[in-house]
Design a protein around this motif. Structure first.
Motif, PDB file in Angstrom:
ATOM      1  N   GLU A   1       2.320  -5.318   8.383  1.00  0.00           N
ATOM      2  CA  GLU A   1       2.623  -3.893   8.415  1.00  0.00           C
ATOM      3  C   GLU A   1       4.127  -3.699   8.565  1.00  0.00           C
ATOM      4  O   GLU A   1       4.773  -4.372   9.366  1.00  0.00           O
TER       5      GLU A   1
ATOM      6  N   LEU B   1     -11.656   0.369   3.069  1.00  0.00           N
ATOM      7  CA  LEU B   1     -10.685   1.351   2.596  1.00  0.00           C
ATOM      8  C   LEU B   1      -9.267   0.793   2.564  1.00  0.00           C
ATOM      9  O   LEU B   1      -8.461   1.199   1.711  1.00  0.00           O
ATOM     10  N   VAL B   2      -8.942  -0.093   3.490  1.00  0.00           N
ATOM     11  CA  VAL B   2      -7.555  -0.556   3.577  1.00  0.00           C
ATOM     12  C   VAL B   2      -7.303  -1.816   2.752  1.00  0.00           C
ATOM     13  O   VAL B   2      -6.229  -1.973   2.173  1.00  0.00           O
ATOM     14  N   TRP B   3      -8.267  -2.722   2.698  1.00  0.00           N
ATOM     15  CA  TRP B   3      -8.112  -3.903   1.851  1.00  0.00           C
ATOM     16  C   TRP B   3      -8.572  -3.528   0.440  1.00  0.00           C
ATOM     17  O   TRP B   3      -9.664  -3.848  -0.002  1.00  0.00           O
ATOM     18  N   ASP B   4      -7.697  -2.830  -0.255  1.00  0.00           N
ATOM     19  CA  ASP B   4      -8.010  -2.303  -1.579  1.00  0.00           C
ATOM     20  C   ASP B   4      -7.434  -3.249  -2.630  1.00  0.00           C
ATOM     21  O   ASP B   4      -6.252  -3.612  -2.569  1.00  0.00           O
TER      22      ASP B   4
ATOM     23  N   VAL C   1      -5.393   6.349   3.624  1.00  0.00           N
ATOM     24  CA  VAL C   1      -5.005   5.132   2.921  1.00  0.00           C
ATOM     25  C   VAL C   1      -3.970   5.428   1.840  1.00  0.00           C
ATOM     26  O   VAL C   1      -3.225   4.543   1.415  1.00  0.00           O
ATOM     27  N   GLU C   2      -3.921   6.673   1.389  1.00  0.00           N
ATOM     28  CA  GLU C   2      -2.912   7.153   0.457  1.00  0.00           C
ATOM     29  C   GLU C   2      -2.913   8.676   0.558  1.00  0.00           C
ATOM     30  O   GLU C   2      -3.877   9.273   1.051  1.00  0.00           O
TER      31      GLU C   2
ATOM     32  N   ALA D   1      -8.710   6.010   6.935  1.00  0.00           N
ATOM     33  CA  ALA D   1      -9.067   4.730   7.554  1.00  0.00           C
ATOM     34  C   ALA D   1      -9.024   4.889   9.072  1.00  0.00           C
ATOM     35  O   ALA D   1      -8.124   5.547   9.619  1.00  0.00           O
TER      36      ALA D   1
ATOM     37  N   HIS E   1     -11.517  -2.967  12.786  1.00  0.00           N
ATOM     38  CA  HIS E   1     -11.429  -2.045  11.652  1.00  0.00           C
ATOM     39  C   HIS E   1     -12.792  -1.387  11.453  1.00  0.00           C
ATOM     40  O   HIS E   1     -13.794  -2.073  11.243  1.00  0.00           O
TER      41      HIS E   1
ATOM     42  N   ALA F   1       1.791   5.878   4.340  1.00  0.00           N
ATOM     43  CA  ALA F   1       0.752   6.575   5.104  1.00  0.00           C
ATOM     44  C   ALA F   1       1.316   6.996   6.452  1.00  0.00           C
ATOM     45  O   ALA F   1       1.789   6.150   7.222  1.00  0.00           O
TER      46      ALA F   1
ATOM     47  N   SER G   1       0.841  -1.197   0.000  1.00  0.00           N
ATOM     48  CA  SER G   1       0.000   0.000   0.000  1.00  0.00           C
ATOM     49  C   SER G   1       0.876   1.246   0.000  1.00  0.00           C
ATOM     50  O   SER G   1       2.066   1.189   0.331  1.00  0.00           O
TER      51      SER G   1
END
Length: 294
Positions: free
Chosen positions: A65, A155-158, A123-124, A130, A150, A35, A32
């Motif tokens: 992470e 939003l995070v598991w894109d 998230v970006e 998130a 969560h 962030a 990802s």
């Protein structure tokens, strides 16, 4: 349900994250975007920027992470203390379905948890925020061990950063080493609200039952595990890995779609190590944690 359901994620902490992010991309992970984190230092405090930032390898079930210090002048949220011990895995997060119920359970058990710890990050850059609700075990010597819910999982598991060339699909096992395995296991079992059992190798293990969506919006119901070993058992499970200090979060097992065939082909120029669970990338290539592809 007021118990832990699944391994949500593990976290590798380093001073300078850029080389580690590059290494994980070399291992075949799609990461990802960078962030920078923010949050509240106390349950009622204001949201403020933290000096830490991460990139993540999101899997269909769970994620890894890679966290480092981007701005030393800002609050490091404990990462500075972790890397003073060693650079490597310091975070173990268990997924839950309901934060308030688990907070009540832990308080009934006598844990002095002041309240829910709130964390958020984009998230970006310039993207949506998130949000997470955490229940950390206070002052755990193993590192940051916590329950997490969560609040914005979609939003995070894109899908943009979930197609991994190494075939990785699920965070299946976290491996810890402790000079007092029974004490570490008791802490983790208390946090999870689940019973422990003897590990087939040595020490103990916790088996997390799983539930649909417990570690990602589309994650299947699957059992995940935490293994807590005495130091003398570590070479039998992760050959060549040595604990820089104890307790030590030694590594992880990542389930692949093809029994690690793609990982073996992609990483054939590295010094891979055969283990009882699969093929291991040694810690020197990952930021300090053994990564076993199974």
């Amino acid at each position: 349900m007021s118990t832990a359901l699944a391994l949500d994620h593990v976290g590798i902490c380093v001073r300078d994250p850029a080389p580690v992010w590059a290494s994980w991309e070399r291992l075949g992970f799609a990461l990802s975007p960078i962030a920078q984190q923010s949050g509240r230092r106390t349950p009622d405090g204001p949201v403020e920027p933290f000096g830490t930032g991460n990139r993540c390898a999101f899997l269909r079930h769970g994620y890894v992470e890679m966290l480092g210090i981007l701005d030393p002048s800002l609050f490091a949220n404990g990462v500075d203390r972790f890397v003073a011990r060693y650079e490597g895995m310091h975070i173990l997060a268990l997924g839950i379905g309901e934060t308030e119920e688990n907070l009540a359970r832990l308080r009934r058990g006598g844990l002095a948890i002041p309240g829910i710890s709130w964390l958020q990050r984009p998230v970006e850059p310039g993207g949506p925020i998130a949000r997470f609700a955490r229940l950390p075990f206070p002052d755990a010597p193993e590192g940051r061990v916590q329950l997490i819910q969560h609040l914005t999982p979609e939003l995070v598991w894109d899908p943009r950063w979930m197609a991994h060339r190494n075939g990785a699909e699920a965070l299946e096992t976290a491996i810890l080493v402790s000079a007092a395995p029974a004490e570490t296991t008791a802490r983790l079992a208390r946090l999870a609200g689940l019973p422990a059992e003897p590990d087939p190798l040595a020490g103990f293990r916790l088996r997390l039952p799983g539930a649909p969506g417990a570690a990602g919006p589309d994650s299947p119901a699957m059992e995940t595990r935490i293994r807590i070993l005495p130091p003398e058992a570590l070479p039998r499970l992760l050959p060549g890995v040595a604990a820089p200090s104890l307790p030590f979060m030694a590594g992880m097992v990542i389930r692949t779609s093809d029994k690690a065939a793609a990982a073996r082909a992609l990483l054939r120029d590295l010094k891979l190590v055969e283990t009882p669970d699969g093929v291991m990338v040694p810690p020197e290539f990952t930021g300090g944690a053994a990564v076993v592809f199974a």
